[in-house]
Scaffold this motif. Structure first.
Motif, PDB file in Angstrom:
ATOM      1  N   CYS A  11       0.816  -1.209   0.000  1.00 39.27           N
ATOM      2  CA  CYS A  11       0.000   0.000   0.000  1.00 39.27           C
ATOM      3  C   CYS A  11       0.855   1.266   0.000  1.00 39.27           C
ATOM      4  O   CYS A  11       0.334   2.374   0.058  1.00 39.27           O
ATOM      5  CB  CYS A  11      -0.957  -0.012   1.188  1.00 39.27           C
ATOM      6  N   GLY A  12       2.184   1.105  -0.038  1.00 42.76           N
ATOM      7  CA  GLY A  12       3.072   2.256  -0.137  1.00 42.76           C
ATOM      8  C   GLY A  12       3.262   3.032   1.146  1.00 42.76           C
ATOM      9  O   GLY A  12       3.624   4.210   1.097  1.00 42.76           O
ATOM     10  N   ALA A  13       3.051   2.411   2.296  1.00 47.64           N
ATOM     11  CA  ALA A  13       3.195   3.122   3.567  1.00 47.64           C
ATOM     12  C   ALA A  13       4.637   3.557   3.825  1.00 47.64           C
ATOM     13  O   ALA A  13       4.881   4.566   4.479  1.00 47.64           O
ATOM     14  CB  ALA A  13       2.703   2.245   4.718  1.00 47.64           C
ATOM     15  N   GLY A  14       5.602   2.783   3.340  1.00 40.79           N
ATOM     16  CA  GLY A  14       7.001   3.175   3.446  1.00 40.79           C
ATOM     17  C   GLY A  14       7.702   2.862   4.744  1.00 40.79           C
ATOM     18  O   GLY A  14       8.859   3.248   4.927  1.00 40.79           O
ATOM     19  N   GLN A  15       7.056   2.177   5.651  1.00 40.57           N
ATOM     20  CA  GLN A  15       7.702   1.842   6.923  1.00 40.57           C
ATOM     21  C   GLN A  15       8.936   0.980   6.715  1.00 40.57           C
ATOM     22  O   GLN A  15       9.945   1.146   7.400  1.00 40.57           O
ATOM     23  CB  GLN A  15       6.712   1.140   7.857  1.00 40.57           C
ATOM     24  N   CYS A  16       8.883   0.074   5.751  1.00 43.66           N
ATOM     25  CA  CYS A  16      10.032  -0.793   5.486  1.00 43.66           C
ATOM     26  C   CYS A  16      11.255   0.009   5.066  1.00 43.66           C
ATOM     27  O   CYS A  16      12.378  -0.285   5.483  1.00 43.66           O
ATOM     28  CB  CYS A  16       9.682  -1.833   4.417  1.00 43.66           C
ATOM     29  N   VAL A  17      11.043   1.047   4.275  1.00 41.23           N
ATOM     30  CA  VAL A  17      12.148   1.885   3.809  1.00 41.23           C
ATOM     31  C   VAL A  17      12.749   2.662   4.980  1.00 41.23           C
ATOM     32  O   VAL A  17      13.972   2.807   5.071  1.00 41.23           O
ATOM     33  CB  VAL A  17      11.674   2.849   2.707  1.00 41.23           C
ATOM     34  N   LEU A  18      11.921   3.128   5.876  1.00 36.89           N
ATOM     35  CA  LEU A  18      12.418   3.867   7.038  1.00 36.89           C
ATOM     36  C   LEU A  18      13.231   2.971   7.966  1.00 36.89           C
ATOM     37  O   LEU A  18      14.239   3.394   8.530  1.00 36.89           O
ATOM     38  CB  LEU A  18      11.254   4.495   7.816  1.00 36.89           C
ATOM     39  N   ILE A  19      12.818   1.727   8.108  1.00 36.66           N
ATOM     40  CA  ILE A  19      13.470   0.800   9.034  1.00 36.66           C
ATOM     41  C   ILE A  19      14.695   0.136   8.412  1.00 36.66           C
ATOM     42  O   ILE A  19      15.720  -0.028   9.078  1.00 36.66           O
ATOM     43  CB  ILE A  19      12.460  -0.268   9.519  1.00 36.66           C
ATOM     44  N   ALA A  20      14.619  -0.245   7.150  1.00 33.58           N
ATOM     45  CA  ALA A  20      15.707  -0.986   6.492  1.00 33.58           C
ATOM     46  C   ALA A  20      15.970  -0.412   5.093  1.00 33.58           C
ATOM     47  O   ALA A  20      15.696  -1.064   4.077  1.00 33.58           O
ATOM     48  CB  ALA A  20      15.366  -2.470   6.417  1.00 33.58           C
ATOM     49  N   PRO A  21      16.518   0.792   5.006  1.00 34.13           N
ATOM     50  CA  PRO A  21      16.727   1.426   3.693  1.00 34.13           C
ATOM     51  C   PRO A  21      17.757   0.728   2.818  1.00 34.13           C
ATOM     52  O   PRO A  21      17.794   0.955   1.612  1.00 34.13           O
ATOM     53  CB  PRO A  21      17.172   2.841   4.059  1.00 34.13           C
ATOM     54  N   GLU A  22      18.584  -0.128   3.403  1.00 32.30           N
ATOM     55  CA  GLU A  22      19.559  -0.878   2.608  1.00 32.30           C
ATOM     56  C   GLU A  22      18.886  -2.026   1.856  1.00 32.30           C
ATOM     57  O   GLU A  22      19.441  -2.556   0.900  1.00 32.30           O
ATOM     58  CB  GLU A  22      20.662  -1.463   3.498  1.00 32.30           C
ATOM     59  N   VAL A  23      17.698  -2.402   2.310  1.00 37.30           N
ATOM     60  CA  VAL A  23      17.006  -3.569   1.753  1.00 37.30           C
ATOM     61  C   VAL A  23      15.785  -3.173   0.927  1.00 37.30           C
ATOM     62  O   VAL A  23      15.472  -3.821  -0.065  1.00 37.30           O
ATOM     63  CB  VAL A  23      16.597  -4.542   2.888  1.00 37.30           C
ATOM     64  N   PHE A  24      15.095  -2.108   1.323  1.00 36.26           N
ATOM     65  CA  PHE A  24      13.858  -1.697   0.660  1.00 36.26           C
ATOM     66  C   PHE A  24      13.944  -0.263   0.157  1.00 36.26           C
ATOM     67  O   PHE A  24      14.583   0.584   0.769  1.00 36.26           O
ATOM     68  CB  PHE A  24      12.668  -1.790   1.633  1.00 36.26           C
ATOM     69  N   ASP A  25      13.238  -0.001  -0.934  1.00 30.77           N
ATOM     70  CA  ASP A  25      13.068   1.352  -1.464  1.00 30.77           C
ATOM     71  C   ASP A  25      11.639   1.434  -1.973  1.00 30.77           C
ATOM     72  O   ASP A  25      10.888   0.456  -1.875  1.00 30.77           O
ATOM     73  CB  ASP A  25      14.079   1.622  -2.579  1.00 30.77           C
ATOM     74  N   GLN A  26      11.266   2.593  -2.504  1.00 28.24           N
ATOM     75  CA  GLN A  26       9.923   2.769  -3.049  1.00 28.24           C
ATOM     76  C   GLN A  26      10.006   3.375  -4.437  1.00 28.24           C
ATOM     77  O   GLN A  26      10.880   4.212  -4.707  1.00 28.24           O
ATOM     78  CB  GLN A  26       9.095   3.707  -2.163  1.00 28.24           C
ATOM     79  N   ARG A  27       9.076   2.965  -5.294  1.00 29.71           N
ATOM     80  CA  ARG A  27       8.984   3.570  -6.623  1.00 29.71           C
ATOM     81  C   ARG A  27       8.539   5.016  -6.471  1.00 29.71           C
ATOM     82  O   ARG A  27       7.678   5.326  -5.631  1.00 29.71           O
ATOM     83  CB  ARG A  27       7.995   2.813  -7.501  1.00 29.71           C
ATOM     84  N   ASP A  28       9.106   5.885  -7.284  1.00 28.44           N
ATOM     85  CA  ASP A  28       8.775   7.303  -7.212  1.00 28.44           C
ATOM     86  C   ASP A  28       7.334   7.597  -7.612  1.00 28.44           C
ATOM     87  O   ASP A  28       6.689   8.467  -7.024  1.00 28.44           O
ATOM     88  CB  ASP A  28       9.712   8.125  -8.102  1.00 28.44           C
ATOM     89  N   ASP A  29       6.822   6.880  -8.586  1.00 36.21           N
ATOM     90  CA  ASP A  29       5.506   7.223  -9.117  1.00 36.21           C
ATOM     91  C   ASP A  29       4.337   6.811  -8.230  1.00 36.21           C
ATOM     92  O   ASP A  29       3.341   7.520  -8.154  1.00 36.21           O
ATOM     93  CB  ASP A  29       5.320   6.653 -10.525  1.00 36.21           C
ATOM     94  N   ASP A  30       4.469   5.677  -7.518  1.00 40.63           N
ATOM     95  CA  ASP A  30       3.326   5.230  -6.716  1.00 40.63           C
ATOM     96  C   ASP A  30       3.672   4.753  -5.308  1.00 40.63           C
ATOM     97  O   ASP A  30       2.792   4.353  -4.552  1.00 40.63           O
ATOM     98  CB  ASP A  30       2.556   4.128  -7.456  1.00 40.63           C
ATOM     99  N   GLY A  31       4.948   4.772  -4.933  1.00 43.39           N
ATOM    100  CA  GLY A  31       5.347   4.400  -3.575  1.00 43.39           C
ATOM    101  C   GLY A  31       5.411   2.911  -3.303  1.00 43.39           C
ATOM    102  O   GLY A  31       5.677   2.499  -2.175  1.00 43.39           O
TER     103      GLY A  31
END
Length: 66
Positions: A11-31
């Motif tokens: 759903c693009g909440a982004g919590q994974c990116v905040l916690i583990a940015p070396e492992v997860f990122d988000q697409r710019d267009d839809d998160g």
């Protein structure tokens, strides 16, 4: 550890990116999640487990390397 993500469930909440940015990122267009490292080193396992645990869509799946 082997990680898979379900982009359809994300759903693009982004919590994974905040916690583990070396492992997860988000697409710019839809998160939607981008998996950067499907088999991260052991020192990142705790953060990856936390990311999977807080994912509101349960889109992160953890398994063992085979």
């Amino acid at each position: 550890m082997k990680i898979t993500v379900d982009e359809v469930k994300c759903c693009g909440a982004g919590q994974c990116v905040l916690i583990a940015p070396e492992v997860f990122d988000q697409r710019d267009d839809d998160g939607i999640v981008i998996l950067l490292d499907a088999e991260p080193p052991e020192e990142q396992h705790a953060a990856v487990r936390e990311s999977a645990g807080v994912c509101p869509a349960a889109a992160i799946h953890l398994g063992e390397n085979t």
